[in-house]
Write a protein that holds these residues in place. Structure first.
Motif, PDB file in Angstrom:
ATOM      1  N   TYR A 189       0.835  -1.192   0.000  1.00  0.00           N
ATOM      2  CA  TYR A 189       0.000   0.000   0.000  1.00  0.00           C
ATOM      3  C   TYR A 189       0.874   1.248   0.000  1.00  0.00           C
ATOM      4  O   TYR A 189       2.059   1.193   0.311  1.00  0.00           O
ATOM      5  CB  TYR A 189      -0.968   0.016   1.186  1.00  0.00           C
ATOM      6  N   THR A 190       0.269   2.378  -0.372  1.00  0.00           N
ATOM      7  CA  THR A 190       0.948   3.667  -0.337  1.00  0.00           C
ATOM      8  C   THR A 190       0.150   4.597   0.568  1.00  0.00           C
ATOM      9  O   THR A 190      -1.071   4.454   0.715  1.00  0.00           O
ATOM     10  CB  THR A 190       1.067   4.289  -1.742  1.00  0.00           C
ATOM     11  N   TYR A 191       0.869   5.526   1.192  1.00  0.00           N
ATOM     12  CA  TYR A 191       0.204   6.463   2.085  1.00  0.00           C
ATOM     13  C   TYR A 191       0.990   7.754   2.177  1.00  0.00           C
ATOM     14  O   TYR A 191       2.144   7.826   1.767  1.00  0.00           O
ATOM     15  CB  TYR A 191       0.026   5.855   3.487  1.00  0.00           C
ATOM     16  N   GLU A 192       0.325   8.787   2.705  1.00  0.00           N
ATOM     17  CA  GLU A 192       0.948  10.085   2.960  1.00  0.00           C
ATOM     18  C   GLU A 192       0.705  10.440   4.418  1.00  0.00           C
ATOM     19  O   GLU A 192      -0.330  10.092   4.983  1.00  0.00           O
ATOM     20  CB  GLU A 192       0.307  11.170   2.094  1.00  0.00           C
ATOM     21  N   ILE A 193       1.649  11.142   5.022  1.00  0.00           N
ATOM     22  CA  ILE A 193       1.426  11.690   6.357  1.00  0.00           C
ATOM     23  C   ILE A 193       0.766  13.050   6.173  1.00  0.00           C
ATOM     24  O   ILE A 193       1.288  13.898   5.450  1.00  0.00           O
ATOM     25  CB  ILE A 193       2.736  11.819   7.150  1.00  0.00           C
ATOM     26  N   VAL A 194      -0.379  13.232   6.824  1.00  0.00           N
ATOM     27  CA  VAL A 194      -1.092  14.502   6.698  1.00  0.00           C
ATOM     28  C   VAL A 194      -0.916  15.385   7.935  1.00  0.00           C
ATOM     29  O   VAL A 194      -1.068  16.599   7.853  1.00  0.00           O
ATOM     30  CB  VAL A 194      -2.590  14.298   6.372  1.00  0.00           C
TER      31      VAL A 194
ATOM     32  N   VAL B 275       9.358  16.393   9.221  1.00  0.00           N
ATOM     33  CA  VAL B 275       9.256  16.181   7.777  1.00  0.00           C
ATOM     34  C   VAL B 275       7.985  16.827   7.229  1.00  0.00           C
ATOM     35  O   VAL B 275       7.033  17.073   7.964  1.00  0.00           O
ATOM     36  CB  VAL B 275       9.258  14.675   7.420  1.00  0.00           C
ATOM     37  N   LYS B 276       7.997  17.066   5.928  1.00  0.00           N
ATOM     38  CA  LYS B 276       6.804  17.501   5.202  1.00  0.00           C
ATOM     39  C   LYS B 276       6.827  16.806   3.850  1.00  0.00           C
ATOM     40  O   LYS B 276       7.855  16.226   3.455  1.00  0.00           O
ATOM     41  CB  LYS B 276       6.778  19.028   5.049  1.00  0.00           C
ATOM     42  N   ASN B 277       5.700  16.841   3.145  1.00  0.00           N
ATOM     43  CA  ASN B 277       5.582  16.182   1.836  1.00  0.00           C
ATOM     44  C   ASN B 277       5.969  14.704   1.908  1.00  0.00           C
ATOM     45  O   ASN B 277       6.582  14.160   0.998  1.00  0.00           O
ATOM     46  CB  ASN B 277       6.441  16.898   0.785  1.00  0.00           C
ATOM     47  N   TYR B 278       5.577  14.036   2.987  1.00  0.00           N
ATOM     48  CA  TYR B 278       5.940  12.638   3.228  1.00  0.00           C
ATOM     49  C   TYR B 278       5.011  11.701   2.458  1.00  0.00           C
ATOM     50  O   TYR B 278       3.797  11.744   2.622  1.00  0.00           O
ATOM     51  CB  TYR B 278       5.855  12.334   4.722  1.00  0.00           C
ATOM     52  N   LYS B 279       5.614  10.870   1.619  1.00  0.00           N
ATOM     53  CA  LYS B 279       4.896   9.834   0.873  1.00  0.00           C
ATOM     54  C   LYS B 279       5.672   8.542   1.045  1.00  0.00           C
ATOM     55  O   LYS B 279       6.908   8.536   1.020  1.00  0.00           O
ATOM     56  CB  LYS B 279       4.805  10.198  -0.600  1.00  0.00           C
ATOM     57  N   SER B 280       4.947   7.438   1.213  1.00  0.00           N
ATOM     58  CA  SER B 280       5.624   6.184   1.466  1.00  0.00           C
ATOM     59  C   SER B 280       4.899   5.022   0.808  1.00  0.00           C
ATOM     60  O   SER B 280       3.684   5.085   0.567  1.00  0.00           O
ATOM     61  CB  SER B 280       5.712   5.949   2.980  1.00  0.00           C
TER      62      SER B 280
ATOM     63  N   ARG C 190      10.258 -17.509   2.984  1.00  0.00           N
ATOM     64  CA  ARG C 190      10.751 -16.188   3.390  1.00  0.00           C
ATOM     65  C   ARG C 190      10.088 -15.124   2.530  1.00  0.00           C
ATOM     66  O   ARG C 190       9.813 -15.327   1.357  1.00  0.00           O
ATOM     67  CB  ARG C 190      12.266 -16.102   3.244  1.00  0.00           C
ATOM     68  N   THR C 191       9.870 -13.970   3.142  1.00  0.00           N
ATOM     69  CA  THR C 191       9.299 -12.821   2.463  1.00  0.00           C
ATOM     70  C   THR C 191      10.170 -11.611   2.745  1.00  0.00           C
ATOM     71  O   THR C 191      10.695 -11.466   3.848  1.00  0.00           O
ATOM     72  CB  THR C 191       7.865 -12.553   2.977  1.00  0.00           C
ATOM     73  N   VAL C 192      10.338 -10.745   1.760  1.00  0.00           N
ATOM     74  CA  VAL C 192      11.121  -9.530   1.922  1.00  0.00           C
ATOM     75  C   VAL C 192      10.153  -8.354   2.077  1.00  0.00           C
ATOM     76  O   VAL C 192       9.182  -8.231   1.328  1.00  0.00           O
ATOM     77  CB  VAL C 192      12.041  -9.285   0.707  1.00  0.00           C
ATOM     78  N   ILE C 193      10.415  -7.508   3.086  1.00  0.00           N
ATOM     79  CA  ILE C 193       9.611  -6.310   3.316  1.00  0.00           C
ATOM     80  C   ILE C 193      10.362  -5.119   2.732  1.00  0.00           C
ATOM     81  O   ILE C 193      11.524  -4.903   3.057  1.00  0.00           O
ATOM     82  CB  ILE C 193       9.392  -6.070   4.823  1.00  0.00           C
ATOM     83  N   TYR C 194       9.693  -4.356   1.882  1.00  0.00           N
ATOM     84  CA  TYR C 194      10.264  -3.119   1.340  1.00  0.00           C
ATOM     85  C   TYR C 194       9.438  -1.952   1.869  1.00  0.00           C
ATOM     86  O   TYR C 194       8.211  -2.014   1.907  1.00  0.00           O
ATOM     87  CB  TYR C 194      10.208  -3.109  -0.196  1.00  0.00           C
ATOM     88  N   TRP C 195      10.130  -0.886   2.263  1.00  0.00           N
ATOM     89  CA  TRP C 195       9.437   0.302   2.759  1.00  0.00           C
ATOM     90  C   TRP C 195      10.209   1.509   2.258  1.00  0.00           C
ATOM     91  O   TRP C 195      11.309   1.793   2.725  1.00  0.00           O
ATOM     92  CB  TRP C 195       9.397   0.286   4.273  1.00  0.00           C
ATOM     93  N   GLN C 196       9.657   2.193   1.296  1.00  0.00           N
ATOM     94  CA  GLN C 196      10.316   3.334   0.656  1.00  0.00           C
ATOM     95  C   GLN C 196       9.576   4.608   1.027  1.00  0.00           C
ATOM     96  O   GLN C 196       8.355   4.674   0.935  1.00  0.00           O
ATOM     97  CB  GLN C 196      10.293   3.143  -0.854  1.00  0.00           C
ATOM     98  N   SER C 197      10.323   5.615   1.468  1.00  0.00           N
ATOM     99  CA  SER C 197       9.711   6.887   1.850  1.00  0.00           C
ATOM    100  C   SER C 197      10.436   8.048   1.187  1.00  0.00           C
ATOM    101  O   SER C 197      11.658   8.039   1.079  1.00  0.00           O
ATOM    102  CB  SER C 197       9.776   7.072   3.366  1.00  0.00           C
TER     103      SER C 197
END
Length: 112
Positions: A26-31, A37-42, A54-61
């Motif tokens: 999923y994708t989300y923004e911090i409001v 931080v500002k303009n945070y999208k992840s 096994r599963t790999v977790i990716y988290w890009q911000s």
């Protein structure tokens, strides 16, 4: 729109808005947040690893520093993401152990 509120260890609140979802991510923004931080999208998503079970977790911000240096903002966000991944891993192991009690008990015995 879907929102969620997270409570930080120090009691601070982060309000997030879900901006998209897929089967394994999923994708989300911090409001709203007390974070530097500002303009945070992840984006958070999972992929099957080359190794079995096994599963790999990716988290890009992506974000801009706000009130702190870029380095300080990056350090705060990296810490939050690391804690989040640790929590996901802990919950996944507990869920696996609950579904496979015989295997969980054997692994605990192997550690001794």
């Amino acid at each position: 729109m879907t929102f969620r509120t997270l409570t930080l260890k120090d009691g601070g609140k982060i309000k997030e808005k879900l901006t998209g979802s897929e089967d394994v991510g999923y994708t989300y923004e911090i409001v709203e947040s007390p974070l530097p931080v500002k303009n945070y999208k992840s984006k958070l998503w999972l992929e099957v690893d080359d190794e079995p079970d096994r599963t790999v977790i990716y988290w890009q911000s992506d974000f801009d520093a706000n009130g702190k240096s870029d380095e300080e903002a990056k350090k705060v966000i990296t810490g939050i993401l690391a804690d989040g991944v640790k929590g996901i891993k802990k919950d996944a192991i507990e869920a696996w152990d609950k579904k496979h009690p015989d295997e969980a008990q054997k692994e605990d015995e192997d550690k001794d």
